[in-house]
Design a protein around this motif. Structure first.
Motif, PDB file in Angstrom:
ATOM      1  N   UNK A  25       0.902  -1.339  -0.200  1.00 55.64           N
ATOM      2  CA  UNK A  25       0.080  -0.106  -0.091  1.00 55.64           C
ATOM      3  C   UNK A  25       0.958   1.339  -0.127  1.00 55.64           C
ATOM      4  N   UNK A  26       1.924   1.275   0.782  1.00 57.40           N
ATOM      5  CA  UNK A  26       2.810   2.367   0.840  1.00 57.40           C
ATOM      6  C   UNK A  26       3.512   2.801  -0.395  1.00 57.40           C
ATOM      7  N   UNK A  27       3.889   1.582  -1.370  1.00 60.12           N
ATOM      8  CA  UNK A  27       4.584   1.764  -2.499  1.00 60.12           C
ATOM      9  C   UNK A  27       3.193   2.437  -3.577  1.00 60.12           C
ATOM     10  N   UNK A  28       2.403   1.772  -3.426  1.00 57.00           N
ATOM     11  CA  UNK A  28       1.096   2.311  -4.499  1.00 57.00           C
ATOM     12  C   UNK A  28       0.637   3.675  -4.185  1.00 57.00           C
ATOM     13  N   UNK A  29       0.768   4.152  -2.757  1.00 54.09           N
ATOM     14  CA  UNK A  29       0.399   5.594  -2.397  1.00 54.09           C
ATOM     15  C   UNK A  29       1.463   6.612  -2.919  1.00 54.09           C
ATOM     16  N   UNK A  30       2.843   5.907  -2.898  1.00 52.45           N
ATOM     17  CA  UNK A  30       3.714   6.759  -3.129  1.00 52.45           C
ATOM     18  C   UNK A  30       3.809   7.111  -4.644  1.00 52.45           C
ATOM     19  N   UNK A  31       3.409   6.114  -5.461  1.00 51.66           N
ATOM     20  CA  UNK A  31       3.224   6.144  -7.000  1.00 51.66           C
ATOM     21  C   UNK A  31       1.956   7.286  -7.390  1.00 51.66           C
ATOM     22  N   UNK A  32       0.951   7.089  -6.635  1.00 54.33           N
ATOM     23  CA  UNK A  32      -0.170   7.919  -6.597  1.00 54.33           C
ATOM     24  C   UNK A  32      -0.230   9.382  -5.961  1.00 54.33           C
ATOM     25  N   UNK A  33       0.930   9.774  -5.336  1.00 54.28           N
ATOM     26  CA  UNK A  33       0.956  10.893  -4.528  1.00 54.28           C
ATOM     27  C   UNK A  33       0.893  12.128  -5.600  1.00 54.28           C
ATOM     28  N   UNK A  34      -0.132  13.089  -5.302  1.00 51.04           N
ATOM     29  CA  UNK A  34      -0.229  14.022  -6.095  1.00 51.04           C
ATOM     30  C   UNK A  34       0.947  15.168  -6.078  1.00 51.04           C
ATOM     31  N   UNK A  35       1.574  15.027  -5.065  1.00 45.66           N
ATOM     32  CA  UNK A  35       2.824  15.880  -5.027  1.00 45.66           C
ATOM     33  C   UNK A  35       4.064  15.799  -6.083  1.00 45.66           C
ATOM     34  N   UNK A  36       3.881  14.533  -6.662  1.00 43.52           N
ATOM     35  CA  UNK A  36       5.005  14.255  -7.577  1.00 43.52           C
ATOM     36  C   UNK A  36       4.786  14.911  -8.690  1.00 43.52           C
ATOM     37  N   UNK A  37       5.786  15.354  -9.655  1.00 44.34           N
ATOM     38  CA  UNK A  37       5.725  16.301 -10.720  1.00 44.34           C
ATOM     39  C   UNK A  37       5.311  15.205 -11.718  1.00 44.34           C
ATOM     40  N   UNK A  38       4.329  15.940 -12.898  1.00 41.63           N
ATOM     41  CA  UNK A  38       3.784  14.980 -14.034  1.00 41.63           C
ATOM     42  C   UNK A  38       4.952  14.326 -14.795  1.00 41.63           C
TER      43      UNK A  38
END
Length: 249
Positions: A25-38
């Protein structure tokens, strides 16, 4: 009465507060985190980010070193996976004393200064004499190990030993790089931006590590290993090896 493997795993999960499900879940959440640039999220499929993080075993609470982080793609992901109890060291090459001051912002330093990535510390260091603030659980280096061989094989071996010395017993080192033909001299390999996987494996094991496995998620058998990695015919489709090494306990 012996302890069954499943019971042992459950006990360890209770002790660490981190089950397989919560790690995933932590890995999936990291990938989906909106703070990441496009620009990062657009690379996830090509980078095989989910598969490689699973292969590396990155989990909440770990201390991770991202060596030569470039634009910070992996640094941002690692920061979000390890969470508030974890740490990420973005390890940069220390500039020489006579190097001109950079006029461009260094991405890893900008990430470390941002509130969304408070667990990131940017560190400038000599790689052969590296001394991180704490021993790490995971040492990660993606598509740059071959550059250590530009300074000669002995320098690359010294860097492998320095990495070993900065890891916790049982810690993992993951190396991703572009594969080269073993028939080429090392100097010619590095001119193409490549390195012979067998050379890397031998030198890392010589530093004290145990080989712990490999992944073929970035392999491309159609790559003949003879082109420079920025050749349009092969760029973004090179044959890449992914090795995992463990420091003995």
């Amino acid at each position: 009465m012996g302890v069954k493997p499943g019971m042992m795993a459950a006990a360890l999960a209770l002790l660490t507060g981190c089950t397989t499900a919560t790690v995933g879940t932590a890995r999936l959440a990291a990938l989906a985190n909106p703070s990441r640039p496009a620009s990062d999220t657009a690379r996830d499929g090509k980078q095989k980010a989910s598969e490689l993080m699973a292969f590396a075993g990155i989990a909440p609470g770990q201390t991770v070193a991202d060596m030569l982080p470039g634009g910070g793609y992996w640094t941002r992901l690692f920061s979000q996976v390890v969470g508030p109890r974890g740490k990420v060291f973005a390890v940069l090459a220390r500039p020489s004393a006579d190097a001109p001051a950079s006029t461009n912002p260094i991405p890893a330093k900008a990430i470390a200064a941002g509130p969304a990535f408070h667990n990131v510390t940017a560190i400038e260091s000599s790689f052969t004499m590296m001394s991180l603030p704490a021993k790490v659980d995971l040492f990660w280096t993606s598509r740059n190990y071959r550059d250590f061989y530009r300074q000669g094989r002995e320098t690359a071996r010294a860097i492998s030993k320095a990495i070993y010395d900065n890891m916790k017993p049982g810690g993992l080192l993951v190396i991703v790089d572009h594969a080269a033909s073993p028939q080429m001299a090392l100097a010619d390999q590095t001119k193409l931006g490549r390195i012979d996987p067998a050379v890397v494996k031998a030198d890392v094991v010589a530093a004290g590590f145990l080989f712990a496995g490999e992944s073929d998620v970035l392999a491309n058998p159609a790559d003949d290993h003879l082109r420079i990695i920025i050749d349009p015919a092969i760029m973004d489709h090179t044959d890449q090896f992914v090795f995992k090494f463990r420091k003995p306990r």
